[in-house]
Write a protein that holds these residues in place. Structure first.
Motif, PDB file in Angstrom:
ATOM      1  N   PRO A  57     -41.218  25.493  15.512  1.00 43.58           N
ATOM      2  CA  PRO A  57     -42.084  26.418  16.620  1.00 43.58           C
ATOM      3  C   PRO A  57     -43.589  27.007  16.360  1.00 43.58           C
ATOM      4  CG  PRO A  57     -40.578  27.072  14.510  1.00 43.58           C
ATOM      5  CD  PRO A  57     -40.543  25.484  14.764  1.00 43.58           C
ATOM      6  N   ALA A  58     -44.624  27.268  16.859  1.00 51.78           N
ATOM      7  CA  ALA A  58     -45.509  27.436  16.967  1.00 51.78           C
ATOM      8  C   ALA A  58     -45.801  28.726  16.659  1.00 51.78           C
ATOM      9  CB  ALA A  58     -46.782  26.887  17.840  1.00 51.78           C
ATOM     10  N   ALA A  59     -46.775  29.630  16.216  1.00 51.87           N
ATOM     11  CA  ALA A  59     -47.128  31.320  16.631  1.00 51.87           C
ATOM     12  C   ALA A  59     -46.652  31.425  18.240  1.00 51.87           C
ATOM     13  CB  ALA A  59     -49.057  31.417  16.400  1.00 51.87           C
ATOM     14  N   GLY A  60     -46.363  32.648  17.539  1.00 50.26           N
ATOM     15  CA  GLY A  60     -44.977  33.364  18.581  1.00 50.26           C
ATOM     16  C   GLY A  60     -44.309  32.714  19.240  1.00 50.26           C
ATOM     17  N   GLU A  61     -43.521  31.584  18.284  1.00 51.33           N
ATOM     18  CA  GLU A  61     -42.704  30.993  19.365  1.00 51.33           C
ATOM     19  C   GLU A  61     -41.118  30.480  18.394  1.00 51.33           C
ATOM     20  OE1 GLU A  61     -44.299  26.975  22.055  1.00 51.33           O
ATOM     21  OE2 GLU A  61     -43.533  27.188  20.053  1.00 51.33           O
ATOM     22  N   VAL A  62     -40.325  31.059  18.650  1.00 53.53           N
ATOM     23  CA  VAL A  62     -38.200  30.822  17.890  1.00 53.53           C
ATOM     24  C   VAL A  62     -38.409  29.370  18.310  1.00 53.53           C
ATOM     25  CG1 VAL A  62     -38.411  33.317  17.961  1.00 53.53           C
ATOM     26  CG2 VAL A  62     -36.953  31.250  19.930  1.00 53.53           C
ATOM     27  N   LEU A  63     -37.753  28.884  17.499  1.00 52.47           N
ATOM     28  CA  LEU A  63     -36.293  27.387  17.970  1.00 52.47           C
ATOM     29  C   LEU A  63     -35.182  27.627  17.466  1.00 52.47           C
ATOM     30  CD1 LEU A  63     -37.153  24.541  17.577  1.00 52.47           C
ATOM     31  CD2 LEU A  63     -36.248  24.012  14.859  1.00 52.47           C
ATOM     32  N   ILE A  64     -34.727  27.243  19.265  1.00 55.05           N
ATOM     33  CA  ILE A  64     -33.240  27.985  19.016  1.00 55.05           C
ATOM     34  C   ILE A  64     -33.261  26.466  18.719  1.00 55.05           C
ATOM     35  CG2 ILE A  64     -31.382  27.758  21.209  1.00 55.05           C
ATOM     36  CD1 ILE A  64     -33.840  29.480  22.683  1.00 55.05           C
ATOM     37  N   ARG A  65     -31.485  26.142  18.088  1.00 53.69           N
ATOM     38  CA  ARG A  65     -29.668  25.420  18.073  1.00 53.69           C
ATOM     39  C   ARG A  65     -29.922  25.435  19.398  1.00 53.69           C
ATOM     40  NH1 ARG A  65     -25.318  24.403  15.025  1.00 53.69           N
ATOM     41  NH2 ARG A  65     -24.901  22.084  14.987  1.00 53.69           N
ATOM     42  N   VAL A  66     -29.711  24.620  20.423  1.00 52.86           N
ATOM     43  CA  VAL A  66     -29.341  25.132  21.553  1.00 52.86           C
ATOM     44  C   VAL A  66     -27.591  24.083  21.591  1.00 52.86           C
ATOM     45  CG1 VAL A  66     -29.111  24.223  23.652  1.00 52.86           C
ATOM     46  CG2 VAL A  66     -31.503  24.421  22.820  1.00 52.86           C
ATOM     47  N   GLY A  68     -28.719  29.967  22.897  1.00 46.60           N
ATOM     48  CA  GLY A  68     -28.897  29.157  21.739  1.00 46.60           C
ATOM     49  C   GLY A  68     -28.986  30.268  20.262  1.00 46.60           C
ATOM     50  N   THR A  69     -28.820  29.873  18.954  1.00 44.55           N
ATOM     51  CA  THR A  69     -29.156  30.663  18.124  1.00 44.55           C
ATOM     52  C   THR A  69     -29.915  30.590  17.965  1.00 44.55           C
ATOM     53  OG1 THR A  69     -26.556  30.254  17.958  1.00 44.55           O
ATOM     54  CG2 THR A  69     -28.063  31.637  16.040  1.00 44.55           C
ATOM     55  N   VAL A  70     -31.672  31.276  17.026  1.00 43.30           N
ATOM     56  CA  VAL A  70     -32.610  31.332  16.656  1.00 43.30           C
ATOM     57  C   VAL A  70     -32.348  30.596  15.209  1.00 43.30           C
ATOM     58  CG1 VAL A  70     -34.422  32.273  15.446  1.00 43.30           C
ATOM     59  CG2 VAL A  70     -33.657  33.235  17.842  1.00 43.30           C
ATOM     60  N   VAL A  71     -32.372  29.458  14.141  1.00 44.33           N
ATOM     61  CA  VAL A  71     -32.355  28.832  13.392  1.00 44.33           C
ATOM     62  C   VAL A  71     -34.051  28.606  12.546  1.00 44.33           C
ATOM     63  CG1 VAL A  71     -31.132  27.849  14.366  1.00 44.33           C
ATOM     64  CG2 VAL A  71     -32.298  26.429  14.663  1.00 44.33           C
ATOM     65  N   ALA A  72     -35.171  28.922  13.383  1.00 48.00           N
ATOM     66  CA  ALA A  72     -36.221  28.729  12.749  1.00 48.00           C
ATOM     67  C   ALA A  72     -37.982  29.527  13.165  1.00 48.00           C
ATOM     68  CB  ALA A  72     -37.063  27.397  12.367  1.00 48.00           C
ATOM     69  N   VAL A  73     -38.578  30.009  13.167  1.00 43.05           N
ATOM     70  CA  VAL A  73     -39.623  31.319  13.601  1.00 43.05           C
ATOM     71  C   VAL A  73     -40.805  30.379  12.731  1.00 43.05           C
ATOM     72  CG1 VAL A  73     -38.080  33.105  13.742  1.00 43.05           C
ATOM     73  CG2 VAL A  73     -39.424  32.628  12.238  1.00 43.05           C
ATOM     74  N   GLY A  74     -41.874  30.688  14.246  1.00 40.42           N
ATOM     75  CA  GLY A  74     -43.596  31.086  13.946  1.00 40.42           C
ATOM     76  C   GLY A  74     -43.951  31.739  12.699  1.00 40.42           C
ATOM     77  N   GLU A  75     -45.058  31.087  12.401  1.00 39.55           N
ATOM     78  CA  GLU A  75     -45.173  31.707  11.220  1.00 39.55           C
ATOM     79  C   GLU A  75     -45.883  32.610  11.339  1.00 39.55           C
ATOM     80  OE1 GLU A  75     -50.007  30.740  11.427  1.00 39.55           O
ATOM     81  OE2 GLU A  75     -48.987  29.464  10.412  1.00 39.55           O
ATOM     82  N   ASP A  76     -45.277  33.642  12.825  1.00 33.64           N
ATOM     83  CA  ASP A  76     -46.139  35.041  12.690  1.00 33.64           C
ATOM     84  C   ASP A  76     -45.066  35.851  13.219  1.00 33.64           C
ATOM     85  OD1 ASP A  76     -45.482  33.746  15.082  1.00 33.64           O
ATOM     86  OD2 ASP A  76     -47.798  35.134  16.053  1.00 33.64           O
ATOM     87  N   MET A  77     -43.472  35.184  13.340  1.00 32.93           N
ATOM     88  CA  MET A  77     -42.695  36.005  13.731  1.00 32.93           C
ATOM     89  C   MET A  77     -41.707  36.471  12.531  1.00 32.93           C
ATOM     90  SD  MET A  77     -43.454  35.730  16.500  1.00 32.93           S
ATOM     91  CE  MET A  77     -41.606  35.733  17.848  1.00 32.93           C
ATOM     92  N   TYR A  85     -32.602  19.544  27.811  1.00 39.82           N
ATOM     93  CA  TYR A  85     -31.576  19.136  27.712  1.00 39.82           C
ATOM     94  C   TYR A  85     -32.026  18.293  26.756  1.00 39.82           C
ATOM     95  CZ  TYR A  85     -30.793  18.158  32.896  1.00 39.82           C
ATOM     96  OH  TYR A  85     -30.768  18.797  34.219  1.00 39.82           O
ATOM     97  N   ALA A  86     -31.682  18.905  25.178  1.00 36.83           N
ATOM     98  CA  ALA A  86     -31.592  18.720  23.327  1.00 36.83           C
ATOM     99  C   ALA A  86     -31.513  19.835  22.410  1.00 36.83           C
ATOM    100  CB  ALA A  86     -33.490  18.841  23.025  1.00 36.83           C
ATOM    101  N   GLN A  87     -30.828  18.922  21.226  1.00 37.16           N
ATOM    102  CA  GLN A  87     -30.179  19.914  20.619  1.00 37.16           C
ATOM    103  C   GLN A  87     -31.123  21.603  19.993  1.00 37.16           C
ATOM    104  OE1 GLN A  87     -29.164  16.244  18.151  1.00 37.16           O
ATOM    105  NE2 GLN A  87     -26.804  17.089  18.122  1.00 37.16           N
ATOM    106  N   TYR A  88     -32.652  21.380  20.268  1.00 43.80           N
ATOM    107  CA  TYR A  88     -32.963  22.229  19.983  1.00 43.80           C
ATOM    108  C   TYR A  88     -34.154  22.104  20.841  1.00 43.80           C
ATOM    109  CZ  TYR A  88     -31.188  21.689  14.793  1.00 43.80           C
ATOM    110  OH  TYR A  88     -30.599  21.415  13.654  1.00 43.80           O
ATOM    111  N   VAL A  89     -34.789  23.015  20.495  1.00 44.42           N
ATOM    112  CA  VAL A  89     -35.936  23.220  21.700  1.00 44.42           C
ATOM    113  C   VAL A  89     -36.719  24.769  21.072  1.00 44.42           C
ATOM    114  CG1 VAL A  89     -35.096  24.733  23.595  1.00 44.42           C
ATOM    115  CG2 VAL A  89     -36.716  23.606  24.236  1.00 44.42           C
TER     116      VAL A  89
END
Length: 333
Positions: A32-41, A74-83, A101-105
């Motif tokens: 995840p970049a700045a402003g983003e979250v990583l979702i476990r899909v 899905g569920t947020v599992v990680a966040v960008g540095e400013d989140m 179409y993936a396990q994470y986005v």
């Protein structure tokens, strides 16, 4: 991120073609970049643009993943540095420019919506693309408002069923076209005011009869081609025609004199290429206007069929067959 896997299963075809190119592969888990979250899909919606992308006719916008998929839950599992770290663990659904179409986005957090209690991940994954599309085109570009009558083609598609649902919530009378009497019956049961079988009836004449000659305030068109001049005949004076897809052709010949004399508006949009700022503004508006209905259980997507991620080819084959009613969804976990 230490406990995160380095790779994930995804559908990321290396060549264009038929549904058989959709096979599971290993890809790096995105960061995840700045402003983003990583979702476990948990689930991903399947949409017509995914099919067109697979065929090589709709490349991802610059910066978007080559992995198809425009919506997930899905569920947020990680966040960008400013989140805020507090976001980790939150269940969300999200509109994407690709990568579903993936396990994470990874996705800008502004494009996420909270999943209310009582809603399944499959249901949540079936909402963002059609909700954003119908809201921005039918309610914003076409200015559909309480008391209006509108015509929506593809009445039992994901777009069509969402338009019917939103029409019921916001006092808009929805007329739809469908390809069979069975689908017409389903559309009526879902809440359409009228359902026209375009294979056995002239939808222009039927709309005129239904509206007693006045016509509809707006047409939401995903067909294009020779439907456009016919759609204009369905519009009332000052009516709005909104194009969102061109399944029967990207060009149309229209009577400009009719446009002038009846003060018609022709507009359209594509959602995928719009920037994150625009999508975030729409998400904020949906949270205020539509999400209370989702939270109250009054708005639920129509689910056609659910396939495991590894059976994405079968999901695309079902969409292309045209027999589905509502949304096709991939279950990821």
């Amino acid at each position: 991120m230490n406990a995160m896997p380095q790779t994930m299963h995804a559908i990321d075809p290396e060549e264009n073609g038929g549904s058989e190119v959709l096979r599971l592969v290993e890809r790096p888990v995105p960061q995840p970049a700045a402003g983003e979250v990583l979702i476990r899909v948990a689930a991903a919606g399947v949409n017509r643009p995914d099919v067109i992308q697979r065929e090589g006719k709709y490349p991802p916008p610059p910066g978007a993943p080559s992995i198809p998929g425009l919506e997930v839950a899905g569920t947020v599992v990680a966040v960008g540095e400013d989140m805020m770290a507090e976001l980790i663990g939150q269940p969300v659904c999200a509109l994407l420019a690709g990568g579903g179409y993936a396990q994470y986005v990874a996705v800008p957090f502004g494009q996420c919506l909270p999943i209310p209690e009582g809603m399944s991940m499959v249901e949540a994954a079936a909402i963002p693309e059609t909700l954003f599309t119908v809201w921005t085109n039918l309610f914003e570009r076409a200015f559909a408002t309480e008391g209006d009558t509108v015509l929506v083609h593809g009445g039992t598609s994901g777009i069509g069923t969402m338009a019917i649902a939103l029409g019921a919530l916001f006092g808009v009378t929805v007329i739809v076209t469908v390809g069979s009497d069975a689908k017409a019956q389903i559309a009526l049961e879902l809440g359409a005011a009228h359902a026209i079988n375009y294979k056995t009836e002239d939808f222009v004449e039927r709309v005129k009869a239904i509206t007693e000659g006045k016509g509809v305030a707006a047409v939401l068109d995903m067909v294009g081609g020779d439907y456009v001049p016919r759609n204009l005949q369905c519009l009332a004076d000052d009516g709005r025609h909104v194009s969102i897809a061109v399944q029967r052709g990207a060009e149309a010949t229209i009577p400009l004199w009719q446009v002038m004399a009846r003060r018609l508006t022709l507009t359209g949009s594509t959602l995928r290429a719009r920037d994150s700022a625009f999508k975030s503004l729409v998400a904020d508006e949906l949270v205020r206007t539509v999400w209370p209905h989702v939270e109250g259980g009054r708005l639920r997507p129509v689910i056609d069929q659910v396939y495991p991620l590894g059976e994405a080819a079968a999901a695309h084959a079902r969409m292309e067959a045209g027999d589905h009613v509502g949304k096709i969804v991939l279950q990821v976990i």
